[in-house]
Design a protein around this motif. Sequence first.
Motif, mmCIF file in Angstrom:
data_model
loop_
_atom_site.group_PDB
_atom_site.id
_atom_site.type_symbol
_atom_site.label_atom_id
_atom_site.label_comp_id
_atom_site.label_asym_id
_atom_site.label_seq_id
_atom_site.Cartn_x
_atom_site.Cartn_y
_atom_site.Cartn_z
ATOM 1 N N ASN A 1 0.822 -1.219 0.000
ATOM 2 C CA ASN A 1 0.000 0.000 0.000
ATOM 3 C C ASN A 1 0.848 1.257 0.000
ATOM 4 N N GLY A 2 2.029 1.175 0.588
ATOM 5 C CA GLY A 2 2.932 2.320 0.589
ATOM 6 C C GLY A 2 3.333 2.726 -0.817
ATOM 7 N N LEU A 3 3.569 1.738 -1.669
ATOM 8 C CA LEU A 3 3.925 2.045 -3.054
ATOM 9 C C LEU A 3 2.777 2.768 -3.744
ATOM 10 N N PHE A 4 1.560 2.283 -3.564
ATOM 11 C CA PHE A 4 0.426 2.908 -4.241
ATOM 12 C C PHE A 4 0.195 4.337 -3.752
ATOM 13 N N GLU A 5 0.439 4.585 -2.474
ATOM 14 C CA GLU A 5 0.345 5.956 -1.970
ATOM 15 C C GLU A 5 1.418 6.848 -2.596
ATOM 16 N N LEU A 6 2.623 6.330 -2.724
ATOM 17 C CA LEU A 6 3.704 7.112 -3.329
ATOM 18 C C LEU A 6 3.475 7.322 -4.824
#
Length: 126
Positions: free
Chosen positions: A77-82
């Motif tokens: 999910n961190g990647l998608f937020e970034l």
Amino acid sequence: MSWEIVLFNSVQNLVSLENLNEDLLKPIDFDKVLKSKFVNIKKSENHNEIIGKDFSVEFFNDEELVSNKMLSIYGENGLFELIRIAKEENWQIYDSGIEKMLNLEKPEENGYGNFRQYLKNILSTE
């Protein structure tokens, strides 16, 4: 285990790091932008940890404007937020795990699956 990416602020469309033209990199305050986009940030001296739903992102403060920024991601999910932020800010993302630039328009093609496989292989050999 973390997954490292590098954010780039460049007017050049980066296909790979081999074609990187440093004259087209534009220094900015990544720290200020990142801190404005998230509410739950744990700060400790020079270190920051963004804590989100099923992810965290870690980075260190820069003392000056920079054209690129390394981040450690824990959780997909961190990647998608970034990616969402990169699209808003016109940044580009390099994935050190697959050693290529990420396609921000097709995040499903990105390296998280490769990272998970790499992690699985590492853990199975220990």
